[in-house]
Design a protein around this motif. Structure first.
Motif, PDB file in Angstrom:
ATOM      1  N   LYS A   1      96.589  37.878  55.157  1.00 20.06           N
ATOM      2  CA  LYS A   1      96.667  38.339  53.775  1.00 20.06           C
ATOM      3  C   LYS A   1      95.847  37.487  52.820  1.00 20.06           C
ATOM      4  CE  LYS A   1     101.133  36.005  53.053  1.00 20.06           C
ATOM      5  NZ  LYS A   1     101.449  35.753  54.480  1.00 20.06           N
ATOM      6  N   ALA A   2      95.590  36.232  53.185  1.00 18.30           N
ATOM      7  CA  ALA A   2      94.809  35.363  52.299  1.00 18.30           C
ATOM      8  C   ALA A   2      93.406  35.902  52.096  1.00 18.30           C
ATOM      9  CB  ALA A   2      94.753  33.946  52.868  1.00 18.30           C
ATOM     10  N   ASN A   3      92.796  36.383  53.169  1.00 23.23           N
ATOM     11  CA  ASN A   3      91.458  36.986  53.080  1.00 23.23           C
ATOM     12  C   ASN A   3      91.209  37.768  54.364  1.00 23.23           C
ATOM     13  OD1 ASN A   3      88.690  37.628  53.000  1.00 23.23           O
ATOM     14  ND2 ASN A   3      88.222  35.822  51.782  1.00 23.23           N
ATOM     15  N   PRO A   4      91.300  39.101  54.310  1.00 23.25           N
ATOM     16  CA  PRO A   4      91.160  39.911  55.513  1.00 23.25           C
ATOM     17  C   PRO A   4      89.756  40.469  55.746  1.00 23.25           C
ATOM     18  CG  PRO A   4      92.029  41.264  53.758  1.00 23.25           C
ATOM     19  CD  PRO A   4      91.786  39.886  53.166  1.00 23.25           C
ATOM     20  N   TRP A   5      88.745  39.908  55.089  1.00 20.13           N
ATOM     21  CA  TRP A   5      87.387  40.431  55.246  1.00 20.13           C
ATOM     22  C   TRP A   5      86.972  40.310  56.714  1.00 20.13           C
ATOM     23  CZ3 TRP A   5      82.166  37.832  54.695  1.00 20.13           C
ATOM     24  CH2 TRP A   5      81.148  38.780  54.506  1.00 20.13           C
ATOM     25  N   PRO A   6      86.578  41.399  57.360  1.00 22.91           N
ATOM     26  CA  PRO A   6      86.335  41.379  58.812  1.00 22.91           C
ATOM     27  C   PRO A   6      85.377  40.301  59.307  1.00 22.91           C
ATOM     28  CG  PRO A   6      86.529  43.648  58.083  1.00 22.91           C
ATOM     29  CD  PRO A   6      86.542  42.799  56.843  1.00 22.91           C
ATOM     30  N   PRO A   7      84.207  40.065  58.677  1.00 22.00           N
ATOM     31  CA  PRO A   7      83.355  38.979  59.192  1.00 22.00           C
ATOM     32  C   PRO A   7      84.032  37.616  59.141  1.00 22.00           C
ATOM     33  CG  PRO A   7      82.075  40.445  57.811  1.00 22.00           C
ATOM     34  CD  PRO A   7      83.510  40.839  57.630  1.00 22.00           C
TER      35      PRO A   7
ATOM     36  N   PHE B   1      97.304  34.823  64.676  1.00 22.12           N
ATOM     37  CA  PHE B   1      97.145  35.467  63.381  1.00 22.12           C
ATOM     38  C   PHE B   1      98.485  36.033  62.935  1.00 22.12           C
ATOM     39  CE2 PHE B   1      92.982  35.345  65.173  1.00 22.12           C
ATOM     40  CZ  PHE B   1      92.115  35.219  64.106  1.00 22.12           C
ATOM     41  N   ASP B   2      98.727  35.988  61.632  1.00 22.22           N
ATOM     42  CA  ASP B   2      99.923  36.581  61.042  1.00 22.22           C
ATOM     43  C   ASP B   2      99.506  37.677  60.080  1.00 22.22           C
ATOM     44  OD1 ASP B   2     102.147  34.822  62.089  1.00 22.22           O
ATOM     45  OD2 ASP B   2     100.829  33.312  61.226  1.00 22.22           O
TER      46      ASP B   2
ATOM     47  N   LEU C   1      95.048  46.710  62.236  1.00 25.12           N
ATOM     48  CA  LEU C   1      93.869  47.500  62.567  1.00 25.12           C
ATOM     49  C   LEU C   1      92.602  46.672  62.411  1.00 25.12           C
ATOM     50  CD1 LEU C   1      92.638  50.238  63.343  1.00 25.12           C
ATOM     51  CD2 LEU C   1      92.645  50.836  60.908  1.00 25.12           C
ATOM     52  N   LEU C   2      92.535  45.839  61.366  1.00 21.82           N
ATOM     53  CA  LEU C   2      91.371  44.969  61.185  1.00 21.82           C
ATOM     54  C   LEU C   2      91.232  43.985  62.342  1.00 21.82           C
ATOM     55  CD1 LEU C   2      91.665  44.136  57.368  1.00 21.82           C
ATOM     56  CD2 LEU C   2      90.035  45.686  58.444  1.00 21.82           C
ATOM     57  N   LEU C   3      92.356  43.411  62.775  1.00 21.93           N
ATOM     58  CA  LEU C   3      92.310  42.486  63.904  1.00 21.93           C
ATOM     59  C   LEU C   3      91.917  43.201  65.189  1.00 21.93           C
ATOM     60  CD1 LEU C   3      95.461  40.197  63.414  1.00 21.93           C
ATOM     61  CD2 LEU C   3      93.124  39.809  62.641  1.00 21.93           C
ATOM     62  N   ASP C   4      92.490  44.374  65.383  1.00 23.87           N
ATOM     63  CA  ASP C   4      92.191  45.140  66.591  1.00 23.87           C
ATOM     64  C   ASP C   4      90.712  45.494  66.651  1.00 23.87           C
ATOM     65  OD1 ASP C   4      92.905  46.456  68.994  1.00 23.87           O
ATOM     66  OD2 ASP C   4      93.042  48.368  67.948  1.00 23.87           O
ATOM     67  N   GLU C   5      90.149  45.901  65.520  1.00 23.56           N
ATOM     68  CA  GLU C   5      88.729  46.242  65.478  1.00 23.56           C
ATOM     69  C   GLU C   5      87.850  45.022  65.720  1.00 23.56           C
ATOM     70  OE1 GLU C   5      88.373  48.114  61.681  1.00 23.56           O
ATOM     71  OE2 GLU C   5      88.966  50.094  62.435  1.00 23.56           O
ATOM     72  N   ALA C   6      88.374  43.834  65.393  1.00 23.43           N
ATOM     73  CA  ALA C   6      87.635  42.592  65.637  1.00 23.43           C
ATOM     74  C   ALA C   6      87.833  42.081  67.056  1.00 23.43           C
ATOM     75  CB  ALA C   6      88.059  41.525  64.633  1.00 23.43           C
ATOM     76  N   GLY C   7      88.626  42.797  67.859  1.00 26.00           N
ATOM     77  CA  GLY C   7      88.846  42.403  69.241  1.00 26.00           C
ATOM     78  C   GLY C   7      89.847  41.283  69.420  1.00 26.00           C
ATOM     79  N   ILE C   8      90.724  41.085  68.436  1.00 26.60           N
ATOM     80  CA  ILE C   8      91.721  40.011  68.496  1.00 26.60           C
ATOM     81  C   ILE C   8      92.969  40.535  69.196  1.00 26.60           C
ATOM     82  CG2 ILE C   8      93.207  38.515  67.108  1.00 26.60           C
ATOM     83  CD1 ILE C   8      90.844  38.517  65.034  1.00 26.60           C
ATOM     84  N   ALA C   9      93.456  39.794  70.170  1.00 28.98           N
ATOM     85  CA  ALA C   9      94.537  40.258  71.035  1.00 28.98           C
ATOM     86  C   ALA C   9      95.859  40.369  70.294  1.00 28.98           C
ATOM     87  CB  ALA C   9      94.693  39.313  72.228  1.00 28.98           C
ATOM     88  N   ALA C  10      96.616  41.411  70.638  1.00 32.57           N
ATOM     89  CA  ALA C  10      97.926  41.622  70.028  1.00 32.57           C
ATOM     90  C   ALA C  10      98.871  40.468  70.325  1.00 32.57           C
ATOM     91  CB  ALA C  10      98.525  42.927  70.541  1.00 32.57           C
ATOM     92  N   ARG C  11      98.765  39.868  71.504  1.00 26.08           N
ATOM     93  CA  ARG C  11      99.679  38.789  71.871  1.00 26.08           C
ATOM     94  C   ARG C  11      99.450  37.534  71.046  1.00 26.08           C
ATOM     95  NH1 ARG C  11     102.750  39.876  76.237  1.00 26.08           N
ATOM     96  NH2 ARG C  11     103.317  37.682  76.508  1.00 26.08           N
ATOM     97  N   ARG C  12      98.369  37.500  70.290  1.00 22.06           N
ATOM     98  CA  ARG C  12      98.104  36.379  69.383  1.00 22.06           C
ATOM     99  C   ARG C  12      98.555  36.699  67.959  1.00 22.06           C
ATOM    100  NH1 ARG C  12      92.011  34.785  69.521  1.00 22.06           N
ATOM    101  NH2 ARG C  12      92.821  32.998  68.356  1.00 22.06           N
ATOM    102  N   THR C  13      99.259  37.827  67.785  1.00 20.54           N
ATOM    103  CA  THR C  13      99.519  38.340  66.439  1.00 20.54           C
ATOM    104  C   THR C  13     101.005  38.527  66.191  1.00 20.54           C
ATOM    105  OG1 THR C  13      97.414  39.562  66.572  1.00 20.54           O
ATOM    106  CG2 THR C  13      98.951  40.212  64.841  1.00 20.54           C
ATOM    107  N   SER C  14     101.458  38.132  64.999  1.00 20.49           N
ATOM    108  CA  SER C  14     102.825  38.420  64.570  1.00 20.49           C
ATOM    109  C   SER C  14     102.796  39.135  63.231  1.00 20.49           C
ATOM    110  CB  SER C  14     103.655  37.132  64.489  1.00 20.49           C
ATOM    111  OG  SER C  14     103.121  36.252  63.523  1.00 20.49           O
ATOM    112  N   PHE C  15     103.823  39.954  62.994  1.00 20.98           N
ATOM    113  CA  PHE C  15     103.845  40.900  61.873  1.00 20.98           C
ATOM    114  C   PHE C  15     105.119  40.657  61.071  1.00 20.98           C
ATOM    115  CE2 PHE C  15     103.761  45.836  61.073  1.00 20.98           C
ATOM    116  CZ  PHE C  15     103.771  45.623  59.713  1.00 20.98           C
ATOM    117  N   ALA C  16     104.956  40.126  59.844  1.00 21.05           N
ATOM    118  CA  ALA C  16     106.086  39.885  58.947  1.00 21.05           C
ATOM    119  C   ALA C  16     105.952  40.773  57.708  1.00 21.05           C
ATOM    120  CB  ALA C  16     106.146  38.418  58.539  1.00 21.05           C
TER     121      ALA C  16
END
Length: 406
Positions: free
Chosen positions: A67-73, A85-86, A94-109
């Motif tokens: 949320k601090a800065n989600p700009w894809p590059p 990533f949080d 969706l931004l993380l997924d498009e960047a190829g970042i794994a779901a197992r590295r991600t948490s959703f609050a």
């Protein structure tokens, strides 16, 4: 006169002009094409993360709060430098997924996750930090329909807060998380339901410059998590300690003593507190905030009732926080410079106002600066976090600013 905040380390003067990465701002502007624009320094971000790795024990993992800065590059640049990533919405996933970042590295609050967002997270394998018993029940039901065990953690609303934080996220009645006295019972219930149990998320507050207060909150967080796990009779695979690390925006602000925070965490690591538990820091603003600068140009100078106004081609639609309209109680000036005369002596007191048709669009009040004429570039610092996407970019039809990673 109202003082300006401190210009972040990492910016310099070359031939009297503001420079980033040894390159004059005028050259970056020529490459970008026009103002207004956000410039983000990859080197400053990398050095900040390196400083954290040096100060903190190896046991501490670093997550980036999107949320601090989600700009894809920017996400793609940060990806190899952090552990996880949080996110706060399915849109951020969706931004993380498009960047190829794994779901197992991600948490959703975040409160108010819709059923569709829960389903998306469960299908992908993203960890859900549940904010209520009701949300946990909905996640369990969706998981049962999908035939998948949700990856669940519980966000806890602790009975303490982060002293001196700019935004308090805990203590007392809060929209965030499950109250501490109910968290153990819920944890036992979801573990018994067969979820992929991921532990607790305890976020006490944000934007603190007080190392002692941050360390106190971290110790309280670890003590609370240990107590809750014991009450529930469960293991604790992971504890997200939240963040809270602030950056200096205003005159008189002193940078956070990172090494003092690190020293206390080294003591915790040496004592082997919560053995087998992954300890995670969730940082956003602290990683990217000072690495960004917002550049705009003067389009008009005017005098009114004895005061000078510089009207710029940007405004609060890109930098809501700098205008003082994003949670500020008292409006104070961010660090600002006349970019091509950055080391010149101040010679006039001006108000810097944006191009929007509202009196709220003021980015500096009674600022003491070198003289600026029409066409001159103005730099507003600490623009790397909560700038472009935290501002009403479509207000009055002016549209978004450019963004550039340098």
């Amino acid at each position: 006169m109202k003082p300006l905040g401190p210009v972040p380390a990492g910016f310099a003067a070359v031939d009297g002009e503001l420079a980033l990465g040894g390159v004059k701002i005028s050259e970056w502007l020529a490459e970008a094409g026009d103002t207004p624009i956000f410039l983000y320094s990859g080197d400053m971000i990398a050095k900040r993360i390196e400083a954290l790795r040096t100060a903190l024990p190896d046991r501490i993992e670093l997550n980036y709060a999107v949320k601090a800065n989600p700009w894809p590059p920017l996400l793609e640049f940060i990806e190899p430098l952090v552990d996880g990533f949080d996110i706060a919405s399915a849109g951020e996933w969706l931004l993380l997924d498009e960047a190829g970042i794994a779901a197992r590295r991600t948490s959703f609050a975040g409160p108010g996750k819709r059923d569709e967002e829960l389903r998306t997270a469960i299908e992908a394998g993203v960890t859900l930090n549940c904010e209520s018993a009701g949300e946990a029940d909905r996640a369990l039901a969706i998981g049962e329909r999908l035939g998948r065990a949700p990856r669940l953690a519980i966000r806890v609303n602790p009975d303490f807060e982060l002293r001196g934080s700019g935004m308090k996220m805990s203590g007392g009645a809060k929209v965030f998380g499950v109250d501490a006295d109910k968290a153990a019972g819920l944890a036992r219930r979801v573990v018994d339901a067969g979820v992929d149990w991921q532990g607790f998320h305890i976020f006490a507050g944000s934007q603190s410059l007080d190392a002692d207060a941050i360390s106190e909150a971290q110790r309280n967080t670890i003590d609370l998590a240990r107590r809750l796990a014991n009450e529930a009779g469960i293991t604790l695979p992971k504890l997200n300690l939240g963040g809270g690390f602030g950056i200096p925006y205003f005159a008189g602000d002193e940078p956070l003593d990172l090494y003092a925070v690190g020293e206390k965490l080294h003591e915790i690591a040496a004592a082997d507190v919560l053995p087998g538990t992954r300890l995670v820091l969730e940082l956003g603003r602290y990683l990217v905030g000072q690495a960004g600068v917002y550049l705009t140009r003067v389009v008009d100078r005017k005098e009114s009732q004895g005061e000078t106004f510089l009207i710029i081609d940007g405004g609060l639609h890109h930098q809501l926080a700098a205008s003082g309209n994003f949670g500020a109680v008292v409006k104070r000036n961010y660090p600002i410079a006349v970019a091509h005369r950055v080391d010149a002596e101040p010679e006039e007191v001006v108000n810097i106002c944006g191009c929007l048709c509202t009196p709220l669009d003021r980015l500096a009040t009674q600022a003491h600066l070198p003289r600026a004429e029409v066409g001159d570039p103005i730099a507003i610092f600490c623009a790397g976090a909560y700038g472009a996407t935290a501002s009403p970019m479509h207000f009055l039809g002016h549209g978004p600013a450019r963004e550039m990673l340098v």
